[in-house]
Scaffold this motif. Structure first.
Motif, short mmCIF file in Angstrom:
data_model
loop_
_atom_site.label_atom_id
_atom_site.label_comp_id
_atom_site.label_asym_id
_atom_site.label_seq_id
_atom_site.Cartn_x
_atom_site.Cartn_y
_atom_site.Cartn_z
N TYR A 29 2.64 -5.28 4.50
CA TYR A 29 3.43 -4.10 4.85
C TYR A 29 4.65 -4.62 5.61
O TYR A 29 4.57 -4.85 6.82
CB TYR A 29 2.63 -3.12 5.71
CG TYR A 29 1.42 -2.56 5.01
CD1 TYR A 29 1.55 -1.56 4.06
CD2 TYR A 29 0.14 -3.03 5.31
CE1 TYR A 29 0.43 -1.04 3.41
CE2 TYR A 29 -0.97 -2.51 4.67
CZ TYR A 29 -0.83 -1.52 3.72
OH TYR A 29 -1.93 -1.01 3.08
N CYS A 83 -1.62 -6.25 9.00
CA CYS A 83 -1.98 -4.84 9.08
C CYS A 83 -2.90 -4.48 7.92
O CYS A 83 -2.65 -4.86 6.77
CB CYS A 83 -0.72 -3.97 9.05
SG CYS A 83 -1.06 -2.21 9.14
N ILE A 85 -4.50 -0.95 6.42
CA ILE A 85 -4.49 0.51 6.48
C ILE A 85 -5.60 1.05 5.59
O ILE A 85 -5.75 0.63 4.44
CB ILE A 85 -3.12 1.07 6.04
CG1 ILE A 85 -2.02 0.55 6.96
CG2 ILE A 85 -3.15 2.60 6.03
CD1 ILE A 85 -0.60 0.96 6.55
N ASN A 122 -3.69 5.07 9.16
CA ASN A 122 -2.52 5.46 8.36
C ASN A 122 -1.29 4.67 8.80
O ASN A 122 -1.31 3.99 9.83
CB ASN A 122 -2.27 6.97 8.47
CG ASN A 122 -2.13 7.42 9.91
OD1 ASN A 122 -1.28 6.93 10.64
ND2 ASN A 122 -2.97 8.37 10.32
N GLU A 123 -0.24 4.79 8.00
CA GLU A 123 0.97 4.03 8.26
C GLU A 123 1.62 4.42 9.59
O GLU A 123 2.15 3.57 10.30
CB GLU A 123 1.97 4.22 7.12
CG GLU A 123 3.20 3.38 7.25
CD GLU A 123 4.16 3.52 6.08
OE1 GLU A 123 5.15 2.75 6.06
OE2 GLU A 123 3.93 4.36 5.21
#
Length: 183
Positions: A29, A83, A85, A122-123
């Motif tokens: 990401y 990251c 998610i 979540n983002e």
């Protein structure tokens, strides 16, 4: 949304000898990864540490990359940045658990490392934690690595002694009658 409680941040350790770290980043990401990296670099720069950055495809590759560097290089510490998610499958749990477990095993084997791999729902949660002007977890991971390096160095000069003999600077060893008899 949960309330954010204040937390204690320890002062960054000061070093009398140079400190070099390896930052292992997964850019899966990109925006989040760059935010984490910015935070980590800021903390390391403020501490006067030098660092190299390598990238791995995902969070699962970060622990093996650190293990390779720990065995084959001379870094004082490591910063893991990435990251994960949550998605629609159980792959999230596998990646979170295995990357975290891998990093913990490395730490227990003596690698001084900070875990900055975000595991979020979540983002938006990730963006908050990667914000260089906010609660940047990349900076927190860099600080954790620096604290472990400082702790490791504080114990480096101490010896525990051998057998029943109290610790001393010199240990006598059996020789062949020639050469040195100290280790």
């Amino acid at each position: 949304m949960a309330q954010t409680d204040a937390h204690t941040e320890l002062p960054t350790p000061q070093f009398d000898k140079p400190v070099k770290l390896l930052i292992v980043q997964s850019p899966y990401y990109k925006e989040i990864a760059e935010g984490l990296l910015t935070g980590a670099k800021a903390v390391l720069d403020a501490a006067g540490a030098s660092y190299d950055v390598v990238q791995m495809p995902g969070a699962l590759e970060i622990p093996p990359a650190i293990r390779i560097a720990h065995v084959q290089s001379n870094y004082d510490g490591y910063v893991a940045l990435g990251c994960v998610i949550r998605g629609e499958t159980t792959h999230y749990e596998t990646v979170c658990n295995d990357s975290s477990h891998g990093l913990m095993l490395l730490g227990l084997q003596g690698a001084c490392l900070g875990n900055g791999i975000l595991t979020v729902e979540n983002e938006q949660q990730a963006l908050v934690r990667a914000d260089p002007e906010g609660q940047n977890k990349g900076g927190g991971a860099a600080a954790a690595a620096l604290h472990l390096i400082a702790l490791s160095r504080s114990y480096a000069s101490e010896t525990k002694g051998v057998g029943f003999k109290p610790k001393s600077e010199t240990i006598l060893v059996a020789g062949r009658g020639e050469g040195t008899t100290t280790a």
